[in-house]
Each structure stands twice: as C-alpha cells, then as structure tokens.
Enzyme design. Structure first.
Site, PDB file in Angstrom:
ATOM      1  N   THR A   1       0.866  -1.500   0.102  1.00 34.43           N
ATOM      2  CA  THR A   1       0.007   0.067   0.004  1.00 34.43           C
ATOM      3  C   THR A   1       0.684   1.257   0.050  1.00 34.43           C
ATOM      4  O   THR A   1       0.589   2.306  -0.514  1.00 34.43           O
ATOM      5  CB  THR A   1      -0.996  -0.064   1.201  1.00 34.43           C
ATOM      6  OG1 THR A   1      -1.619  -1.339   1.163  1.00 34.43           O
ATOM      7  CG2 THR A   1      -1.981   1.154   1.289  1.00 34.43           C
TER       8      THR A   1
ATOM      9  N   GLY B   1       3.097  16.913  -0.924  1.00 34.05           N
ATOM     10  CA  GLY B   1       1.849  16.183  -0.402  1.00 34.05           C
ATOM     11  C   GLY B   1       1.432  16.611   0.844  1.00 34.05           C
ATOM     12  O   GLY B   1       1.970  16.928   1.845  1.00 34.05           O
TER      13      GLY B   1
ATOM     14  N   GLU C   1       1.213   9.649  -5.563  1.00 39.24           N
ATOM     15  CA  GLU C   1       1.759  11.019  -5.377  1.00 39.24           C
ATOM     16  C   GLU C   1       2.667  11.470  -6.242  1.00 39.24           C
ATOM     17  O   GLU C   1       2.680  12.673  -6.809  1.00 39.24           O
ATOM     18  CB  GLU C   1       2.711  10.928  -4.091  1.00 39.24           C
ATOM     19  CG  GLU C   1       1.848  11.203  -2.729  1.00 39.24           C
ATOM     20  CD  GLU C   1       2.604  11.688  -1.535  1.00 39.24           C
ATOM     21  OE1 GLU C   1       2.837  12.901  -1.716  1.00 39.24           O
ATOM     22  OE2 GLU C   1       2.719  10.892  -0.759  1.00 39.24           O
TER      23      GLU C   1
ATOM     24  N   HIS D   1      -7.141   0.656  -0.990  1.00 39.74           N
ATOM     25  CA  HIS D   1      -6.243  -0.559  -1.766  1.00 39.74           C
ATOM     26  C   HIS D   1      -7.198  -1.801  -1.701  1.00 39.74           C
ATOM     27  O   HIS D   1      -7.690  -2.350  -0.697  1.00 39.74           O
ATOM     28  CB  HIS D   1      -5.059  -0.899  -0.919  1.00 39.74           C
ATOM     29  CG  HIS D   1      -3.882  -1.596  -1.646  1.00 39.74           C
ATOM     30  ND1 HIS D   1      -2.795  -1.645  -1.186  1.00 39.74           N
ATOM     31  CD2 HIS D   1      -4.268  -2.187  -2.930  1.00 39.74           C
ATOM     32  CE1 HIS D   1      -2.165  -2.431  -2.290  1.00 39.74           C
ATOM     33  NE2 HIS D   1      -2.896  -2.683  -3.110  1.00 39.74           N
TER      34      HIS D   1
ATOM     35  N   ARG E   1      -2.214  18.311  -2.945  1.00 34.62           N
ATOM     36  CA  ARG E   1      -0.815  18.876  -2.891  1.00 34.62           C
ATOM     37  C   ARG E   1      -0.892  20.460  -2.904  1.00 34.62           C
ATOM     38  O   ARG E   1      -1.831  21.038  -3.182  1.00 34.62           O
ATOM     39  CB  ARG E   1      -0.170  18.567  -4.146  1.00 34.62           C
ATOM     40  CG  ARG E   1       0.005  17.109  -4.302  1.00 34.62           C
ATOM     41  CD  ARG E   1       0.926  16.476  -5.467  1.00 34.62           C
ATOM     42  NE  ARG E   1       2.334  16.866  -5.145  1.00 34.62           N
ATOM     43  CZ  ARG E   1       3.178  16.125  -4.458  1.00 34.62           C
ATOM     44  NH1 ARG E   1       2.731  14.942  -3.962  1.00 34.62           N
ATOM     45  NH2 ARG E   1       4.384  16.391  -4.106  1.00 34.62           N
TER      46      ARG E   1
END
Length: 130
Positions: free
Chosen positions: A31, A58, A39, A65, A109
């Site tokens: 994950t 970030g 990202e 997941h 972000r």
C-alpha cells in the site's frame, strides 16, 4: 492550459512488495508503494501549473487498496486534477493492473517555493521542542 489528467505505468518490483517494505507479510504490491505511485503522478501533473522555483508537496492522501497485485505485473495509475485553488491542488486517483482496479484515492498537494521550504526544514532541525 496544462493537462488535467495524467496516466503513468509502473512495474511491480521486489522492492515494492509489502513483505519487503515492512507494511505486510505477503509478497504483493505494498500500500505505501501504491501511495507513492499516486503522489508521483499527481506531482508530475501539478508541475505543469507551477512557476520556476516552485514545486508541490503532499499534504493529504486517502488510499483504498482494493485488490492484491503480484510482482512482475504492471500497474497503470491515473491522476485527475479536480480542483486548483491558489496553492492547493486536489486530485482523484485510480490504479489498475491487468485484471482491473486495485486502488482508488484522493490527494491534496500544496505549491511551495522550493528554497523557502528547504530553509524551513533546516530551521526545524535545530529547533528545540517545547
């Protein structure tokens, strides 16, 4: 105007397995690796909106997941820019392997001036916690 959608492909290597990264016991895509894929795609997409000397960092990510992916598979990640408001970029994310969707998520972000951001990090190194 820069693109608002980016698709990238990543290979699931041994280094990206949960058993190798320490995020799980099984030899499947970790994950944290999926998060890094997300990202990376979002960072690259946001770069088209930035001035010289700026980058994005970030600030928030959610990842669901949904399915395991074996080593040797390819993962295709799509980042879609949903909103760009001042310094904030918000994305919708999806990852797929050859069998279908393996993960979805959202990501935020923030644009920063690279030099000033690194100065802040250095200042924190020598700060004394209260």
């Amino acid at each position: 105007m820069p693109d608002t959608r980016l698709t990238k492909e990543y290979a699931v290597t041994q280094e990206l397995l949960a058993s190798r990264m320490g995020s799980g016991a099984l030899p499947v895509l970790a994950t944290p690796a999926v998060s890094a894929f997300f990202e990376n795609a979002a960072m690259e997409l946001a770069a088209g909106f930035l001035a010289d000397g700026e980058t994005t960092v970030g600030s928030k990510i959610t990842v669901e997941h949904l399915a395991p992916t074996a080593p040797g598979c390819a993962v295709t990640v799509t980042a879609e820019l949903l909103e760009h408001e001042k310094r904030i970029f918000r994305f919708r994310l999806e990852a797929r392997d050859n069998a279908g969707v393996i993960a979805t998520g959202t990501h935020e972000r923030v644009s920063v001036k690279s030099d000033r951001f690194l100065q802040k990090a250095d200042q924190r190194k020598s700060a004394v916690a209260e």
